[in-house]
Design an enzyme around this catalytic site. Sequence first.
Site, PDB file in Angstrom:
ATOM      1  N   LYS A  23      23.939  34.249  37.046  1.00 34.19           N
ATOM      2  CA  LYS A  23      23.224  34.574  38.278  1.00 34.19           C
ATOM      3  C   LYS A  23      22.450  33.365  38.788  1.00 34.19           C
ATOM      4  CE  LYS A  23      21.726  38.679  38.660  1.00 34.19           C
ATOM      5  NZ  LYS A  23      21.018  39.934  38.393  1.00 34.19           N
ATOM      6  N   ARG A  93      14.769  39.230  37.407  1.00 29.81           N
ATOM      7  CA  ARG A  93      16.084  39.739  37.016  1.00 29.81           C
ATOM      8  C   ARG A  93      16.668  38.936  35.857  1.00 29.81           C
ATOM      9  NH1 ARG A  93      19.160  42.222  41.591  1.00 29.81           N
ATOM     10  NH2 ARG A  93      17.776  42.442  43.354  1.00 29.81           N
ATOM     11  N   GLY A 102      24.455  45.823  34.587  1.00 30.01           N
ATOM     12  CA  GLY A 102      23.715  47.019  34.197  1.00 30.01           C
ATOM     13  C   GLY A 102      23.216  47.031  32.776  1.00 30.01           C
ATOM     14  N   MET A 104      21.223  44.724  31.180  1.00 33.95           N
ATOM     15  CA  MET A 104      19.858  44.242  30.983  1.00 33.95           C
ATOM     16  C   MET A 104      18.992  44.668  32.159  1.00 33.95           C
ATOM     17  SD  MET A 104      20.537  40.595  29.161  1.00 33.95           S
ATOM     18  CE  MET A 104      21.689  40.083  30.403  1.00 33.95           C
ATOM     19  N   ARG A 337      29.009  36.851  42.069  1.00 32.96           N
ATOM     20  CA  ARG A 337      29.610  36.634  40.756  1.00 32.96           C
ATOM     21  C   ARG A 337      31.073  37.055  40.847  1.00 32.96           C
ATOM     22  NH1 ARG A 337      26.191  41.477  37.810  1.00 32.96           N
ATOM     23  NH2 ARG A 337      27.082  43.217  38.968  1.00 32.96           N
ATOM     24  N   HIS A 455      26.718  52.619  38.971  1.00 32.24           N
ATOM     25  CA  HIS A 455      26.812  52.161  37.584  1.00 32.24           C
ATOM     26  C   HIS A 455      28.066  52.706  36.919  1.00 32.24           C
ATOM     27  CE1 HIS A 455      26.099  52.643  33.223  1.00 32.24           C
ATOM     28  NE2 HIS A 455      25.676  51.404  33.340  1.00 32.24           N
ATOM     29  N   SER A 765      53.494  35.323   6.044  1.00 30.35           N
ATOM     30  CA  SER A 765      52.853  36.173   7.050  1.00 30.35           C
ATOM     31  C   SER A 765      51.465  36.509   6.516  1.00 30.35           C
ATOM     32  CB  SER A 765      53.651  37.450   7.284  1.00 30.35           C
ATOM     33  OG  SER A 765      53.013  38.243   8.260  1.00 30.35           O
ATOM     34  N   CYS A 832      50.058  39.275  10.730  1.00 29.99           N
ATOM     35  CA  CYS A 832      50.504  40.642  11.034  1.00 29.99           C
ATOM     36  C   CYS A 832      49.414  41.678  10.796  1.00 29.99           C
ATOM     37  CB  CYS A 832      51.746  40.997  10.229  1.00 29.99           C
ATOM     38  SG  CYS A 832      51.493  40.954   8.443  1.00 29.99           S
ATOM     39  N   TYR A 852      53.915  32.799  15.264  1.00 29.99           N
ATOM     40  CA  TYR A 852      53.872  34.085  15.951  1.00 29.99           C
ATOM     41  C   TYR A 852      52.672  34.900  15.504  1.00 29.99           C
ATOM     42  CZ  TYR A 852      55.634  36.301  11.669  1.00 29.99           C
ATOM     43  OH  TYR A 852      55.772  36.754  10.375  1.00 29.99           O
TER      44      TYR A 852
END
Length: 877
Positions: A23, A93, A102, A104, A337, A455, A765, A832, A852
């Site tokens: 922010k 804020r 929402g 904090m 934002r 909200h 694996s 895996c 993988y």
Amino acid sequence: MDKKYVYLFNEGNADMRELLGGKGANLAEMSSLGMPVPNGFTITTEACNKYYEDGEQISDEIRAQIEEYLGMLEKETGKKFGDRENPLLVSVRSGARASMPGMMDTILNLGINDVVAATIAEKTGNERFAYDSYRRFIQMFADVVKGLSKKRFEEIIDEVKAEKGKKDDLELDAEDMKELVARFKEFYRAELGEDFPTDPRTQMMEAIEAVFRSWNNERAIYYRRQNDIPSDWGTAVNVQMMVFGNMGEDCGTGVAFTRNPATGENKLYGEFLMNAQGEDVVAGVRTPQKIDQLKEVSPTAYEQFVDICSRLENHYKNMQDMEFTIENGKLFMLQTRNGKRTAQAALKVACDMVDEGLINTDEAIMMVEPQQLDALLHPMFDTAELKAATPITTALPASPGAAAGTVVFSAEEAIEEAAKGRQVILVRLETSPEDIQGMAAAQGILTVRGGMTSHAAVVARGMGACCVSGAGDITIDEEAGTFTVGGKTYGREDWISLDGSTGNVYGEKISTVPAEITGDFERFMEWADARRRLKIRTNADTPRDAAQAVEFGAEGIGLVRTEHMFFDGDKIKAIREMIVAKNDDQMEAALAKLEPLQQEDFEGIYEAMEGRPVTIRYLDPPLHEFVPHTPEEIAELAAEMNMDAEELQAVVDSLHEVNPMMGHRGSRLDVSNPGIARMQTEAVIRAAININRKHPDWNVVPEIMLPLIGDLKELKYVKKMVTDTADKILAEEGVDMDYHVGTMIEVPRAALKAGELAEEAEFFSFGTNDLTQLTFGFSRDDAGKFLPEYYSAKIYENDPFARLDQTGVGELVAIAAERGRKTRPDIKLGICGEHGGDPASIEFVDGLGLNYVSCSPYRVPIARLAAAQATIKNEKK
């Protein structure tokens, strides 16, 4: 000064996000772009961390800097804190570097007291506005700073309205607002035994502390864990001159998105309220107007806002979520934002922005959160049933998807029922940030109040949950546990269904059907697949799961858990016969029954995978999991197997181990019972031969994985059983077919001895579930009982069974990969465990150069996108 903890907005920029929070950095950036941003300053995230280091105290050094910058703000604005002539009011804020909508706390109108309120009333000629602002401040300060009940303040407002014969908050006049101020103060004094603070500087320091504290409130901690946000990031605090949307009919406040956050449509989307403050819009207390209507209400402000929206989206190259206020017809920007959006919208926005030339495909890939895709993969309503159903009401389609469940009326109830495995719909008058865990536990959320930016809507879209909001014709009786609509009442045992794409609510259970990957989704995933380095496999134990994974883009199976095939019908009987066998003949007879059943299963999986690689793990769990334990179950099984119940009980007792997860399981079973490995090898090899004869183009090459290996001699011993059996079958059948034998790395010793194991293992694996369990010394079945305390104490940020521990378990993976490759440079490496579908874990193993990851079928698209993002991120490192 030794260290700078405070920055004016005009001292910052977008690159200072880590220090100023999202922010603060965006306010600074908008200021530098010449946009109408009210003046202010940001207290850094480092100040928040120091606050906690100093035992939750704001140090004298930071206090002095805040005072200095407050003086600068007074000079910039020409107003003074607590002044009788020209008073300055501010908002305080939160602003973490990652958006946490929402989670904090915020306080508006800070700096007001009796004297200031009277001054504002006199200067503006608007007494109602002055005391409306005052009562709002008391309410927010008491809630955020002192933890007093928000509900009680709302009750006091309702009491005053009832006494005055008024239905709407806007009908309350100046005298009514003064009455609210007096009653709010009385409540404050009664609860806390002290008067409401009148010194603006005291108010501000307490508010800043409260915002720092809110970084560690329960909902913020939960949100961080859900979204992989480290606790040591801290939150910044933004102190900004107030501009007022509640001064009259030429004033207002709103929230808008540059594109539709539900669908992704390239059209301004949002809501506003005239004569209101920002919390009124997001809290859903009043039903707002659509942003297009601002054109008629305040045309100059609307045109300016449309221009700013376009500039911001082009500047940030992402859909923006903005808050604005109009004061006496003049527009002010309070925040921008990157907007939270549904998965459907995220894909459309990414594809559209590429087509518009705003971004390239790499940037598009990075715009979508992998976890969001989950919302597109789960079932939607069955079209036929939906057509036959009649809505009991229609409200705002706040977050798309389909949800069915029984009704609950509180977050606690939702959590409790979901823990029992029940599907529930959370029905609320309006949700608040405290409801986030209940919202996550529910299948869907239905609210009576609130708009598309309330909200409930924002949080539901962020978590991919179905939500229908603003169902104003519903009447809730929370005490009775019912809601009424259209003359019919629904209670806790009643099923309802929500369609988050249309806003329809149905008073019945509607079935669902699987989702499909088409359109923007398909196009986007093609970009991801072209970019990723890691292959994506699936964990699947049935042909159905395997086929589903292929549909979602799986390139093979990284884990077939053969034990899961034993738990139904004739198979469980056969394996129980094997377990209770008294001699070799009985053992062989039982195994002879099991082999064709296993072979049939493997053939089904090979068919589903159509020639893609399949890794089959041999029997892993301890044998006690296959036998009953209660006297009744033992008696029933004994009768089935023509055994004496006492004899069977003795066998069951003999299988008991003090710690079975570290006991007689995995390849240890094969050492003790060689027939098991031989039977499974026969099933694997014969199934592959049959499928290759049926589909010669597929060239199935079985991958046999031996679990829980910890020593080279152990691996050699079990592997010889496998290769002797396989080679004998291939010779008998006259078949020349390749097969591979590898091992799971799930024992820490195996990771350390990986160089030796690679002499025999053709692939590794990493079974990261057991590797985590054995490295931490945590039982994955029991750790959930105490891990929450570890999160609260900030010992761990995440569940190590959900997100790979990179500095401990991850180091073992890195060592094993390095040592394995040194011995066998072409060794194939994958993971895996459950971590195979976790984006942070995928990024880590991509960095290690593994081949993988393997995950559950419904996480395959998530892993595909996460792997693409990992490639892009790791290339930049």
